[in-house]
Write an enzyme that holds these catalytic residues in place. Structure first.
Site, PDB file in Angstrom:
ATOM      1  N   LYS A  50     -41.552  22.587  -3.553  1.00  0.00           N
ATOM      2  CA  LYS A  50     -40.094  22.397  -3.580  1.00  0.00           C
ATOM      3  C   LYS A  50     -39.508  23.792  -3.372  1.00  0.00           C
ATOM      4  O   LYS A  50     -39.493  24.611  -4.276  1.00  0.00           O
ATOM      5  CB  LYS A  50     -39.690  21.838  -4.959  1.00  0.00           C
ATOM      6  CG  LYS A  50     -38.393  21.049  -4.988  1.00  0.00           C
ATOM      7  CD  LYS A  50     -37.154  21.816  -4.588  1.00  0.00           C
ATOM      8  CE  LYS A  50     -36.624  22.684  -5.719  1.00  0.00           C
ATOM      9  NZ  LYS A  50     -35.485  23.519  -5.242  1.00  0.00           N
ATOM     10  N   CYS A  82     -37.753  40.682  -8.454  1.00  0.00           N
ATOM     11  CA  CYS A  82     -38.206  40.521  -9.847  1.00  0.00           C
ATOM     12  C   CYS A  82     -38.773  41.815 -10.399  1.00  0.00           C
ATOM     13  O   CYS A  82     -38.663  42.113 -11.577  1.00  0.00           O
ATOM     14  CB  CYS A  82     -39.248  39.414  -9.939  1.00  0.00           C
ATOM     15  SG  CYS A  82     -40.678  39.705  -8.877  1.00  0.00           S
ATOM     16  N   GLU A 112     -44.292  32.615 -13.092  1.00  0.00           N
ATOM     17  CA  GLU A 112     -43.914  33.988 -12.718  1.00  0.00           C
ATOM     18  C   GLU A 112     -42.404  34.081 -12.892  1.00  0.00           C
ATOM     19  O   GLU A 112     -41.654  33.503 -12.110  1.00  0.00           O
ATOM     20  CB  GLU A 112     -44.273  34.262 -11.247  1.00  0.00           C
ATOM     21  CG  GLU A 112     -45.738  34.228 -10.937  1.00  0.00           C
ATOM     22  CD  GLU A 112     -46.462  35.488 -11.380  1.00  0.00           C
ATOM     23  OE1 GLU A 112     -45.823  36.431 -11.892  1.00  0.00           O
ATOM     24  OE2 GLU A 112     -47.682  35.516 -11.223  1.00  0.00           O
ATOM     25  N   GLU A 121     -31.543  40.740 -17.103  1.00  0.00           N
ATOM     26  CA  GLU A 121     -31.816  40.789 -15.663  1.00  0.00           C
ATOM     27  C   GLU A 121     -30.539  40.432 -14.907  1.00  0.00           C
ATOM     28  O   GLU A 121     -30.065  39.300 -14.990  1.00  0.00           O
ATOM     29  CB  GLU A 121     -32.931  39.793 -15.315  1.00  0.00           C
ATOM     30  CG  GLU A 121     -33.335  39.860 -13.854  1.00  0.00           C
ATOM     31  CD  GLU A 121     -34.417  38.851 -13.484  1.00  0.00           C
ATOM     32  OE1 GLU A 121     -34.316  37.681 -13.881  1.00  0.00           O
ATOM     33  OE2 GLU A 121     -35.368  39.249 -12.777  1.00  0.00           O
TER      34      GLU A 121
HETATM   35  P1  NAD Z   1     -34.257  29.698 -10.470  1.00  0.00           P
HETATM   36  O1  NAD Z   1     -35.027  29.571 -11.730  1.00  0.00           O
HETATM   37  O2  NAD Z   1     -32.806  29.413 -10.490  1.00  0.00           O
HETATM   38  O3  NAD Z   1     -34.869  28.735  -9.350  1.00  0.00           O
HETATM   39  C1  NAD Z   1     -36.239  28.785  -9.021  1.00  0.00           C
HETATM   40  C2  NAD Z   1     -36.646  27.431  -8.498  1.00  0.00           C
HETATM   41  O4  NAD Z   1     -36.555  26.494  -9.550  1.00  0.00           O
HETATM   42  C3  NAD Z   1     -35.763  26.921  -7.353  1.00  0.00           C
HETATM   43  O5  NAD Z   1     -36.556  26.250  -6.395  1.00  0.00           O
HETATM   44  C4  NAD Z   1     -34.865  25.925  -8.071  1.00  0.00           C
HETATM   45  O6  NAD Z   1     -34.379  24.905  -7.239  1.00  0.00           O
HETATM   46  C5  NAD Z   1     -35.807  25.364  -9.117  1.00  0.00           C
HETATM   47  N1  NAD Z   1     -35.128  24.761 -10.274  1.00  0.00           N
HETATM   48  C6  NAD Z   1     -33.911  25.045 -10.778  1.00  0.00           C
HETATM   49  N2  NAD Z   1     -33.640  24.255 -11.852  1.00  0.00           N
HETATM   50  C7  NAD Z   1     -34.735  23.460 -12.030  1.00  0.00           C
HETATM   51  C8  NAD Z   1     -35.081  22.448 -12.978  1.00  0.00           C
HETATM   52  N3  NAD Z   1     -34.244  22.070 -13.933  1.00  0.00           N
HETATM   53  N4  NAD Z   1     -36.297  21.873 -12.870  1.00  0.00           N
HETATM   54  C9  NAD Z   1     -37.168  22.238 -11.907  1.00  0.00           C
HETATM   55  N5  NAD Z   1     -36.885  23.178 -10.966  1.00  0.00           N
HETATM   56  C10 NAD Z   1     -35.683  23.793 -11.036  1.00  0.00           C
HETATM   57  O7  NAD Z   1     -34.565  31.155  -9.914  1.00  0.00           O
HETATM   58  P2  NAD Z   1     -33.980  31.845  -8.619  1.00  0.00           P
HETATM   59  O8  NAD Z   1     -32.571  32.194  -8.907  1.00  0.00           O
HETATM   60  O9  NAD Z   1     -34.298  31.028  -7.413  1.00  0.00           O
HETATM   61  O10 NAD Z   1     -34.892  33.156  -8.526  1.00  0.00           O
HETATM   62  C11 NAD Z   1     -34.605  34.305  -9.209  1.00  0.00           C
HETATM   63  C12 NAD Z   1     -35.518  34.455 -10.409  1.00  0.00           C
HETATM   64  O11 NAD Z   1     -36.900  34.411  -9.990  1.00  0.00           O
HETATM   65  C13 NAD Z   1     -35.356  35.786 -11.083  1.00  0.00           C
HETATM   66  O12 NAD Z   1     -35.360  35.633 -12.478  1.00  0.00           O
HETATM   67  C14 NAD Z   1     -36.584  36.571 -10.611  1.00  0.00           C
HETATM   68  O13 NAD Z   1     -36.932  37.637 -11.453  1.00  0.00           O
HETATM   69  C15 NAD Z   1     -37.610  35.505 -10.557  1.00  0.00           C
HETATM   70  N6  NAD Z   1     -38.750  35.901  -9.691  1.00  0.00           N
HETATM   71  C16 NAD Z   1     -39.932  36.273 -10.273  1.00  0.00           C
HETATM   72  C17 NAD Z   1     -40.998  36.715  -9.484  1.00  0.00           C
HETATM   73  C18 NAD Z   1     -42.313  37.139 -10.100  1.00  0.00           C
HETATM   74  O14 NAD Z   1     -43.261  37.389  -9.371  1.00  0.00           O
HETATM   75  N7  NAD Z   1     -42.418  37.250 -11.422  1.00  0.00           N
HETATM   76  C19 NAD Z   1     -40.856  36.741  -8.091  1.00  0.00           C
HETATM   77  C20 NAD Z   1     -39.648  36.359  -7.534  1.00  0.00           C
HETATM   78  C21 NAD Z   1     -38.592  35.941  -8.354  1.00  0.00           C
END
Ligand code: NAD
Length: 498
Positions: A197, A306, A272, A402
């Site tokens: 997804k 991240c 992650e 963050e």
């Molecule tokens: P997000 O948590 O808003 O979304 C991530 C994914 O989860 C998206 O595909 C979103 O549609 C899905 N999602 C949202 N709500 C959901 C739910 N209720 N149930 C299931 N899936 C759901 O994050 P984002 O804004 O897309 O990304 C930014 C975040 O990702 C930051 O916190 C960043 O630090 C983190 N990140 C971490 C790494 C790592 O390697 N640790 C790498 C990249 C990004």
């Protein structure tokens, strides 16, 4: 996909502009979402509509998991030798390489990522991940242990490494294809099937990857893409009882929901999550070498990384110089069209992030941090933010939460022992960056930091050869390296007496 309109730029870049609606990729074919639901994809630099994308329902997600299970059971993918799976994945890497400019353009268009960062960073990193795990596919094996004889009989124990089954992957928008590749390449190399997804704001490059994998020879149903909204499509995938494993990258808030969604089902999970990562500038740091990394650590991809190191602990003796030089760097960054080779900063991804970052800019001032440069949402169309430097304190929210935007907070320190306590005083634990010319300081600090990754005199993107992941609020498990493929296998022990 050549069904888009594009414009040619003076520098030769072919920039896609509008697309017909994008659909789901399930069981090796394109199809609309049930009920025909779609959502709008918008260009954050211009606010123009890019295309409509199918918005998967729980029923669509169920179809995709069933297709992936059928492929796991009947496509021959897991029975195929590792060398053959590797050959297909090597071919996929070559196709990704040939498609570098198009894939980069898709991410620039949807996310506002600098086009050159895609061409020279994200896409090469993605195909390197595919090649690394393609080469790993025929080297995955268990181990053999000879035991002493028992009651006059010989004994031998050995382990088998088996694929898990259907892997559910949920990914973020900031590095769409890079992060997806960390999951897809090892999961497929190990013989699993995948339902991904992708993020609402960045589905196009992952949908293109579906075509590439099919062209490379991945059998129908082995790889499936269900774009849609997090709380509907994402939650349906996370809840699905057909998954053998869920691998999630995203925010800590949604990450925390992942086990709840699983509702007591016993399933493997890799999370992650985010970070608020420290950069520590010790008094003996070589600033000419350190400054470019400190700057990139704050402003790369508009701070939407991240691993970004946005709390910068600087020894008192260097605060004035680091602050001035980081501010000079921030002021030198040109904001604008992320396709433009002269532009150093594109927009942030969407209105929500724009407003959220704006809130933190106001908060920093309200908390009493000194605003050194920037501090405002840029006054131009699109979701642009001025690169910002605060001189602040460790206890301020801008230094603890963050922000996921181009906002650096410099925090002076005087005691080199105390700074370790400050660096570890966070509910995150993803990574840290330290600058020192002293081997003892470097090694002891790296040892004592409570994080999953330490950079010494450097900052960059994770390398596919070594594990990447966080501790505490930054997640569970590791991706990349050997750990990153073993996480998609089950090790079964066989004990034999003869
Ligand atoms: P997000 O948590 O808003 O979304 C991530 C994914 O989860 C998206 O595909 C979103 O549609 C899905 N999602 C949202 N709500 C959901 C739910 N209720 N149930 C299931 N899936 C759901 O994050 P984002 O804004 O897309 O990304 C930014 C975040 O990702 C930051 O916190 C960043 O630090 C983190 N990140 C971490 C790494 C790592 O390697 N640790 C790498 C990249 C990004």
């Amino acid at each position: 996909m050549s069904d888009y309109t594009s414009t040619a730029r003076a520098d030769g870049a072919q920039v896609p502009t509008t697309f017909p609606p994008r659909r789901l990729w399930v069981g090796g074919r394109w199809r609309g979402a049930s009920g025909g639901a779609t959502y709008r994809s918008e260009n954050p630099a211009t606010l123009e509509h890019i295309c409509d994308i199918a918005d998967a329902s729980a029923e669509d997600v169920d179809d995709a998991v069933r297709a992936a299970q059928a492929a796991f059971d009947g496509s021959g993918w897991k029975e195929m030798g590792g060398a053959e799976r590797g050959r297909i994945l090597f071919r996929a890497a070559d196709l990704i390489e040939a498609d570098t400019r198009y894939l980069s353009a898709l991410e620039t268009l949807e996310v506002g990522k600098l086009y050159r960062d895609g061409v020279f960073g994200d896409i090469p990193a993605t195909l390197a991940t595919f090649r690394y795990y393609a080469g790993y596919a025929d080297k995955l094996h268990g181990s053999t242990v000879q035991l002493p004889d028992y009651a006059g009989r010989h004994r031998l124990n050995y382990t088998l490494r088996e694929p898990l089954g259907v892997i559910g992957a949920i990914t973020p928008w900031n590095n769409p294809i890079v992060v997806a590749g960390w999951k897809i390449a090892p999961a497929l190399a190990a013989g699993n099937t995948v339902v991904i997804k992708p993020p609402e704001d960045a589905a196009l490059s992952i949908l293109r990857l579906a075509e590439i994998l099919a062209e490379a020879g991945v059998p129908d149903g082995v790889f499936n893409v269900v774009p849609g909204r997090g709380p509907t499509a994402g939650a349906a995938l996370a809840r699905h009882p057909g998954l053998a494993k869920l691998t999630f990258t995203g925010s800590p808030e949604v990450g925390a929901l992942m086990n709840t969604h699983a509702g007591g089902q016993f399933r493997k999970v890799t999370l992650e999550l985010g970070g608020k990562n420290p950069q520590i500038v010790f008094p003996d740091a070589d600033l000419d070498r350190a400054l470019p990394f400190i700057a990139v650590g704050n402003f790369l991809h508009q701070g939407q990384v991240c691993a970004a190191g946005t709390r910068v602990y600087v020894h008192d003796s260097l605060v004035e110089e680091v602050t001035r030089r980081l501010a000079d760097h921030a002021e030198s960054l040109t904001l604008g069209d992320p396709f433009d080779a002269d532009v150093a900063m594109g927009p942030v991804v969407n209105r929500q992030q724009h407003e959220r970052i704006g809130g933190y800019l106001g908060l920093g001032v309200a908390e009493g941090a000194e605003l050194v440069t920037g501090g405002s949402l840029a006054q131009r169309p699109g979701y642009f933010v001025e690169p910002t430097v605060f001189l602040g304190r460790h206890d301020q929210r801008i230094a603890r939460e963050e922000i996921f935007g181009p906002v650096a907070t410099i925090i002076p320190f005087s005691d080199t022992t105390d700074v370790l306590t400050l660096a570890n005083d966070s509910h995150f634990g993803l990574n840290a960056i330290i600058y020192t010319e002293d081997l003892h300081t470097a090694q002891t600090t790296a040892r004592d930091l409570r994080v999953g990754n330490v950079w010494i005199n450097a900052f960059g993107i994770p390398d596919m050869t070594t594990p990447w992941g966080g501790r505490a609020g930054s997640g569970i498990g590791r991706e990349l390296g050997a750990a990153g493929i073993e996480a998609y296998t089950e090790e079964k022990t066989v004990q034999m007496m003869f």
